[in-house]
Design a protein around this motif. Structure first.
Motif, PDB file in Angstrom:
ATOM      1  N   UNK A 398       0.761  -1.214  -0.011  1.00  0.00           N
ATOM      2  CA  UNK A 398      -0.137  -0.130   0.019  1.00  0.00           C
ATOM      3  C   UNK A 398       0.957   1.154  -0.058  1.00  0.00           C
ATOM      4  N   UNK A 399       1.827   1.230   0.925  1.00  0.00           N
ATOM      5  CA  UNK A 399       2.794   2.468   1.091  1.00  0.00           C
ATOM      6  C   UNK A 399       4.305   2.238   0.678  1.00  0.00           C
ATOM      7  N   UNK A 400       5.028   3.114   0.454  1.00  0.00           N
ATOM      8  CA  UNK A 400       6.495   3.056   0.582  1.00  0.00           C
ATOM      9  C   UNK A 400       6.900   3.240   1.941  1.00  0.00           C
ATOM     10  N   UNK A 401       7.955   2.608   2.202  1.00  0.00           N
ATOM     11  CA  UNK A 401       8.695   2.827   3.552  1.00  0.00           C
ATOM     12  C   UNK A 401       9.021   4.282   3.995  1.00  0.00           C
ATOM     13  N   UNK A 402       9.306   5.131   2.928  1.00  0.00           N
ATOM     14  CA  UNK A 402       9.729   6.598   3.327  1.00  0.00           C
ATOM     15  C   UNK A 402       8.410   7.168   3.512  1.00  0.00           C
ATOM     16  N   UNK A 403       7.497   6.511   3.000  1.00  0.00           N
ATOM     17  CA  UNK A 403       5.995   7.569   3.433  1.00  0.00           C
ATOM     18  C   UNK A 403       5.422   7.311   4.895  1.00  0.00           C
ATOM     19  N   UNK A 404       6.256   6.466   5.591  1.00  0.00           N
ATOM     20  CA  UNK A 404       5.812   6.124   7.023  1.00  0.00           C
ATOM     21  C   UNK A 404       6.789   6.665   7.919  1.00  0.00           C
ATOM     22  N   UNK A 405       6.267   7.547   8.972  1.00  0.00           N
ATOM     23  CA  UNK A 405       7.235   8.201   9.763  1.00  0.00           C
ATOM     24  C   UNK A 405       6.553   7.885  11.140  1.00  0.00           C
ATOM     25  N   UNK A 406       7.615   7.774  12.295  1.00  0.00           N
ATOM     26  CA  UNK A 406       7.480   7.457  13.533  1.00  0.00           C
ATOM     27  C   UNK A 406       7.853   8.618  14.485  1.00  0.00           C
ATOM     28  N   UNK A 407       6.882   8.839  15.509  1.00  0.00           N
ATOM     29  CA  UNK A 407       7.143  10.158  16.388  1.00  0.00           C
ATOM     30  C   UNK A 407       7.351   9.470  17.778  1.00  0.00           C
ATOM     31  N   UNK A 408       8.660   9.348  18.381  1.00  0.00           N
ATOM     32  CA  UNK A 408       8.737   8.909  19.673  1.00  0.00           C
ATOM     33  C   UNK A 408       9.169  10.058  20.782  1.00  0.00           C
ATOM     34  N   UNK A 409       8.786   9.573  21.885  1.00  0.00           N
ATOM     35  CA  UNK A 409       8.765  10.469  23.185  1.00  0.00           C
ATOM     36  C   UNK A 409       9.339   9.672  24.414  1.00  0.00           C
ATOM     37  N   UNK A 410      10.420   8.807  24.260  1.00  0.00           N
ATOM     38  CA  UNK A 410      11.026   8.085  25.245  1.00  0.00           C
ATOM     39  C   UNK A 410      11.704   8.635  26.404  1.00  0.00           C
ATOM     40  N   UNK A 411      12.312  10.149  25.848  1.00  0.00           N
ATOM     41  CA  UNK A 411      13.102  10.667  26.444  1.00  0.00           C
ATOM     42  C   UNK A 411      12.735  12.080  27.022  1.00  0.00           C
ATOM     43  N   UNK A 412      11.228  12.359  26.989  1.00  0.00           N
ATOM     44  CA  UNK A 412      10.599  13.432  27.288  1.00  0.00           C
ATOM     45  C   UNK A 412      10.449  14.380  26.322  1.00  0.00           C
ATOM     46  N   UNK A 414      10.229  14.975  21.789  1.00  0.00           N
ATOM     47  CA  UNK A 414       9.650  14.268  20.608  1.00  0.00           C
ATOM     48  C   UNK A 414      10.678  14.260  19.405  1.00  0.00           C
ATOM     49  N   UNK A 415      11.083  12.959  18.863  1.00  0.00           N
ATOM     50  CA  UNK A 415      11.925  12.739  17.768  1.00  0.00           C
ATOM     51  C   UNK A 415      11.192  12.037  16.602  1.00  0.00           C
ATOM     52  N   UNK A 416      11.699  12.528  15.537  1.00  0.00           N
ATOM     53  CA  UNK A 416      11.151  11.825  14.215  1.00  0.00           C
ATOM     54  C   UNK A 416      11.915  11.116  13.567  1.00  0.00           C
ATOM     55  N   UNK A 417      11.608   9.846  13.077  1.00  0.00           N
ATOM     56  CA  UNK A 417      12.282   9.249  12.076  1.00  0.00           C
ATOM     57  C   UNK A 417      11.398   8.367  11.169  1.00  0.00           C
ATOM     58  N   UNK A 418      11.994   8.125   9.990  1.00  0.00           N
ATOM     59  CA  UNK A 418      11.162   7.346   8.911  1.00  0.00           C
ATOM     60  C   UNK A 418      11.461   6.038   8.977  1.00  0.00           C
ATOM     61  N   UNK A 419      10.498   5.201   8.356  1.00  0.00           N
ATOM     62  CA  UNK A 419      10.980   3.723   8.194  1.00  0.00           C
ATOM     63  C   UNK A 419      12.141   3.497   7.089  1.00  0.00           C
ATOM     64  N   UNK A 420      12.057   4.505   6.254  1.00  0.00           N
ATOM     65  CA  UNK A 420      13.316   4.330   5.353  1.00  0.00           C
ATOM     66  C   UNK A 420      14.547   4.575   6.095  1.00  0.00           C
ATOM     67  N   UNK A 421      14.727   5.538   7.074  1.00  0.00           N
ATOM     68  CA  UNK A 421      15.787   5.686   7.708  1.00  0.00           C
ATOM     69  C   UNK A 421      16.306   4.569   8.830  1.00  0.00           C
ATOM     70  N   UNK A 422      15.144   4.091   9.358  1.00  0.00           N
ATOM     71  CA  UNK A 422      15.244   2.746   9.891  1.00  0.00           C
ATOM     72  C   UNK A 422      16.000   1.526   9.246  1.00  0.00           C
ATOM     73  N   UNK A 423      15.609   1.664   7.839  1.00  0.00           N
ATOM     74  CA  UNK A 423      16.159   0.590   6.930  1.00  0.00           C
ATOM     75  C   UNK A 423      15.113  -0.730   7.416  1.00  0.00           C
ATOM     76  N   UNK A 424      13.899  -0.313   7.387  1.00  0.00           N
ATOM     77  CA  UNK A 424      12.745  -1.589   7.379  1.00  0.00           C
ATOM     78  C   UNK A 424      13.259  -2.292   6.121  1.00  0.00           C
ATOM     79  N   UNK A 425      13.217  -3.669   6.332  1.00  0.00           N
ATOM     80  CA  UNK A 425      13.353  -4.390   5.012  1.00  0.00           C
ATOM     81  C   UNK A 425      12.103  -4.617   4.323  1.00  0.00           C
ATOM     82  N   UNK A 426      12.181  -4.502   3.192  1.00  0.00           N
ATOM     83  CA  UNK A 426      11.097  -4.647   2.055  1.00  0.00           C
ATOM     84  C   UNK A 426      10.072  -5.617   2.539  1.00  0.00           C
TER      85      UNK A 426
END
Length: 446
Positions: A398-412, A414-426
């Protein structure tokens, strides 16, 4: 088209974080999801941001909205002194950072500001465009006490330096000041019209939509034929609506459904339309929607500046009987869907940023909406950026991995990263891995 947006020291964003819509260089799938730009390379037409509740997804869009409203109105939002990132005490004395890159005539232009939110002071402001690997500054102000310097096509314009001296020291951005009561300047200095085109990008092409947003600009609700196209989509999505009717109402009735702040917002938008010629270039009107859960109104301003107000009624067919209801009688999902239909209806260059796109909508309806958008966007220069919890959108088919982003807030913060930056395997099942916590951005329920 939006190329990227960055912010720092704003709400949950401490260090500067960037959402980039530039396509991943190694991905070869779903090329119809891309705008091919000579100036910016391949730009994504869709992006979805995931994350736990309170991770900061909506705060990113609030930052975009603060910039847009500041540029268009010249005023920061009322609660701006409270909007710096509070994870560190010293942030109260530091500026908030905002930078947005977008295409004007297929050339990437980057506009940015550093703002003392507590004291409502623009400390720095800049606008440049990319020429190869080099930045060509149109203007920049580097500190609260410094003047504005000009480059590129503005370097030899003596009159703009005079205006800059007049505008310096105020609370409004220079870009705002240069687009209010300055029509004669642009007639004498046509090379400076790039400042108008940048301003018009914010006014015409960039819209941030919240679930409870009462007023939104739209150049679409101009005639009964278009209203029936809205009705066609509502019927296609299974709402039971077969037609939309209009009923003329007074300005006072529309205003009675708005708070004092929203009434002021409405006046600002209408004055912008009148003074900056923000009319639909084909139909020569400007229009907006005013809505709450009970009633939806439309406003149209014609070339003479005259406004007409209507309430919308939604028609259902029961055998031979046609019954028209106000929005208060429709479901929450229908109300939400109506908020979003501009995205499917527009054929022009537009950027829609939508918070909680799946709110109140059945998962299948959300998926169908995004599928419909991507199908239409293949032939249009339109862009959609959303926050959502609907994980079934993540699937590789349905989507490309660079079209999917995650917002994390583990350390208080917000941090942004894409599935492409995380190198999620196709070949990974993205939604399954995400829900299992392998990719971040999920609630910590331990």
């Amino acid at each position: 088209m939006l190329v990227s947006f960055s912010c720092g020291n704003f709400l949950s964003y401490d260090s500067v974080q960037t959402l980039s819509l530039r396509a991943g260089k190694k991905l070869r799938t779903k090329k119809d999801h891309l705008l091919r730009s000579k100036g910016a390379g391949n730009v994504l037409k869709f992006a979805a941001i995931y994350g736990a509740n309170s991770a900061g997804k909506s705060n990113l869009f609030r930052a975009m909205d603060v910039v847009r409203k500041f540029v268009l109105s010249g005023h920061l939002v009322q609660n701006s002194p409270e909007l710096y990132c509070r994870v560190r005490e010293e942030n109260g004395k530091k500026p908030s950072f905002f930078e947005i890159c977008f295409l004007v005539d297929d050339v990437p232009h980057t506009y940015g500001m550093e703002i003392d939110m507590r004291n409502r002071v623009v400390l720095a402001e800049w606008l440049f465009f990319a020429q190869g690997e080099e930045r060509q500054y149109l203007f920049r102000k580097e500190s609260a006490d410094s003047g504005i310097t000009f480059g590129s096509v503005l370097a030899d314009c003596a009159e703009i330096q005079v205006l800059a001296n007049i505008f310096s020291g105020g609370e409004s951005p220079f870009l705002y000041c240069m687009n209010h009561n300055t029509a004669s300047f642009y007639k004498k200095n046509p090379k400076a019209q790039i400042l108008q085109r940048v301003y018009e990008w914010f006014a015409r092409q960039f819209e941030v939509i919240y679930p409870e947003q009462p007023i939104s600009d739209t150049a679409l609700l101009d005639d009964s034929e278009t209203l029936q196209e809205y009705a066609r989509y509502l019927k296609m999505f299974g709402t039971g609506i077969v037609a939309i009717e209009e009923e003329a109402v007074s300005e006072d009735k529309v205003k009675s459904h708005l708070s004092a702040a929203d009434r002021m917002d409405m006046e600002i938008r209408m004055n912008l339309a009148r003074t900056h010629n923000l009319l639909n270039r084909e139909k020569r009107t400007w229009s907006a929607v005013v809505r709450n859960r009970a009633t939806i109104f439309t406003i149209r301003v014609d070339t003479n500046g005259v406004a007409a107000y209507h309430a919308l009624k939604f028609v259902h067919q029961y055998g031979d009987e046609r019954v028209a209801y106000e929005m208060r009688r429709e479901s929450d999902g229908t109300y939400r869907l109506f908020q979003l239909l501009d995205v499917l209806m527009t054929a022009k260059d537009r950027v829609f940023v939508i918070d909680e796109i799946s709110r109140c909508m059945h998962p299948l309806l959300t998926i169908k909406f995004v599928e419909t958008f991507l199908s239409l966007a293949a032939e249009r220069n339109v862009q959609l950026v959303v926050t959502t919890h609907e994980t079934r959108l993540m699937r590789h088919e349905f989507l490309r991995r660079d079209e999917v982003w995650v917002c994390d807030n583990e350390r208080g913060a917000s941090e942004l990263s894409s599935f492409d930056a995380k190198q999620v395997r196709i070949d990974k099942v993205m939604d399954q891995n995400y829900m299992e916590g392998a990719l971040g951005g999920v609630p910590n329920l331990g």
